[in-house]
Design a protein around this motif. Structure first.
Motif, PDB file in Angstrom:
ATOM      1  N   SER A  40      43.671  50.291  38.325  1.00  0.00           N
ATOM      2  CA  SER A  40      42.926  49.315  39.123  1.00  0.00           C
ATOM      3  C   SER A  40      41.765  48.738  38.327  1.00  0.00           C
ATOM      4  CB  SER A  40      42.401  49.979  40.394  1.00  0.00           C
ATOM      5  OG  SER A  40      43.467  50.420  41.198  1.00  0.00           O
ATOM      6  N   GLU A  59      49.406  45.248  43.549  1.00  0.00           N
ATOM      7  CA  GLU A  59      48.461  45.527  44.632  1.00  0.00           C
ATOM      8  C   GLU A  59      47.185  44.740  44.374  1.00  0.00           C
ATOM      9  OE1 GLU A  59      47.338  49.682  46.369  1.00  0.00           O
ATOM     10  OE2 GLU A  59      45.810  49.176  44.867  1.00  0.00           O
ATOM     11  N   ILE A  60      46.776  43.950  45.364  1.00  0.00           N
ATOM     12  CA  ILE A  60      45.543  43.159  45.254  1.00  0.00           C
ATOM     13  C   ILE A  60      44.709  43.418  46.500  1.00  0.00           C
ATOM     14  CG2 ILE A  60      44.536  40.876  44.926  1.00  0.00           C
ATOM     15  CD1 ILE A  60      47.269  39.934  43.912  1.00  0.00           C
ATOM     16  N   ILE A  75      44.975  35.241  40.807  1.00  0.00           N
ATOM     17  CA  ILE A  75      44.073  36.353  41.106  1.00  0.00           C
ATOM     18  C   ILE A  75      42.662  35.980  40.662  1.00  0.00           C
ATOM     19  CG2 ILE A  75      43.563  38.796  40.732  1.00  0.00           C
ATOM     20  CD1 ILE A  75      46.526  39.210  40.127  1.00  0.00           C
ATOM     21  N   GLN A  79      38.652  39.939  42.654  1.00  0.00           N
ATOM     22  CA  GLN A  79      39.672  40.772  43.284  1.00  0.00           C
ATOM     23  C   GLN A  79      40.057  41.966  42.405  1.00  0.00           C
ATOM     24  OE1 GLN A  79      42.362  37.290  44.220  1.00  0.00           O
ATOM     25  NE2 GLN A  79      42.374  38.296  46.221  1.00  0.00           N
ATOM     26  N   HIS A  81      42.823  44.678  41.350  1.00  0.00           N
ATOM     27  CA  HIS A  81      44.276  44.674  41.377  1.00  0.00           C
ATOM     28  C   HIS A  81      44.851  45.652  40.363  1.00  0.00           C
ATOM     29  CE1 HIS A  81      42.960  41.736  38.369  1.00  0.00           C
ATOM     30  NE2 HIS A  81      44.090  41.987  37.723  1.00  0.00           N
TER      31      HIS A  81
END
Length: 285
Positions: A40, A59-60, A75, A79, A81
């Motif tokens: 992440s 995954e965001i 993106i 954010q 992610h």
């Protein structure tokens, strides 16, 4: 269990030629070939993916998206992610620093955030794909004296093409009602000031309207009050820090502008139904 750092990691652009742009096409069989993306993180640039073949799961901000051909996703640097899975993927990726972006395009990117993967029709995919190929070719001509300008200009064109696809699914500014226009202005202010400005009155004053009218506009446009949007934005940032860093709840509260740690904890529980500590414990891997 997910290894935590004191703060959310930020990936820095490897910009050897100081263009503010990195672009390329990659083919990956699985996530083992791209392990760094499985952690992440945030980026210090705006990131775009053009899915050409295969499947990518990403995954965001606590939402999982599956990207299939032919699709694009944007993106924002704010954010958090990570990649979850890659299966026989061919994807074009480009990263653009904020200062490299045309100001108009940057404002539009702020407006459309957060985005979901956007399926592209054949014609739209073709022109975006061709523009990507041109940008890649220009990026390889770093020996030329005027190398930087054509690359920046072409990548801005590429960004504009993607943004236009997102905008085609939403209302243009000139078609917004008065309520929607004010709500859009409020959300822009909120994104820039949510850590320091918590009162609806302050946002209304900045917009030169009454608090009651701001609430009326936002509620008619979204179904929720100004306070609701302020609280939701703060809690999203709190979730990011609780999940992706090892800062204490008190440190997070302070960073988000709450000196009263107990009040922050009550607010978080009111919005999420669990305490900050419980949210962190529940979401540990």
């Amino acid at each position: 269990m997910r290894e935590k750092t004191k703060t959310i990691p930020i990936k820095i652009m490897d910009d050897a030629f100081n263009t503010g742009v990195v672009i390329g096409k990659i083919a990956l069989k699985d996530l083992n070939q791209f392990k760094a993306a499985a952690e992440s993180h945030r980026d210090n640039y705006h990131l775009f993916f053009l899915q050409e073949k295969g499947t990518t799961s990403i995954e965001i901000d606590f939402h999982t998206y599956t990207i299939k051909p032919t699709a694009v996703i944007y993106i924002h640097p704010n954010q958090v992610h990570r990649m979850l899975a890659i299966k026989n993927t061919t994807v074009s990726v480009w990263a653009v620093k904020t200062e490299t972006l045309n100001r108009e395009y940057l404002a539009l990117l702020e407006d459309i955030t957060p985005t979901k993967p956007l399926s592209l029709k054949k014609e739209a995919f073709s022109i975006i794909s061709e523009t990507v190929s041109l940008c890649i070719k220009l990026s390889e001509r770093n020996h030329e004296k005027l190398y930087q300008s054509p690359l920046k200009d072409s990548c801005n064109t590429l960004v504009a093409l993607v943004v236009s696809q997102y905008l085609a699914q939403s209302k243009s500014v000139d078609k917004l009602s008065r309520f929607e226009f004010i709500t859009k202005s409020f959300k822009s202010l909120l994104e820039a000031n949510f850590c320091t400005v918590k009162k609806p009155t302050d946002y209304a004053q900045t917009l030169n309207i009454s608090t009651a009218y701001l609430n009326e506009c936002v509620k008619k446009a979204t179904g929720y009050s100004v306070s609701h949007h302020i609280q939701q934005r703060v809690v999203l940032e709190a979730k990011r820090m609780l999940y992706h860093s090892n800062k204490s709840v008190k440190e997070i509260a302070t960073q988000l502008g709450y000196e009263d740690y107990a009040y922050f904890s009550r607010l978080f529980k009111k919005i999420t139904v669990v305490t900050p500590s419980a949210f962190r414990s529940k979401n540990h891997d």
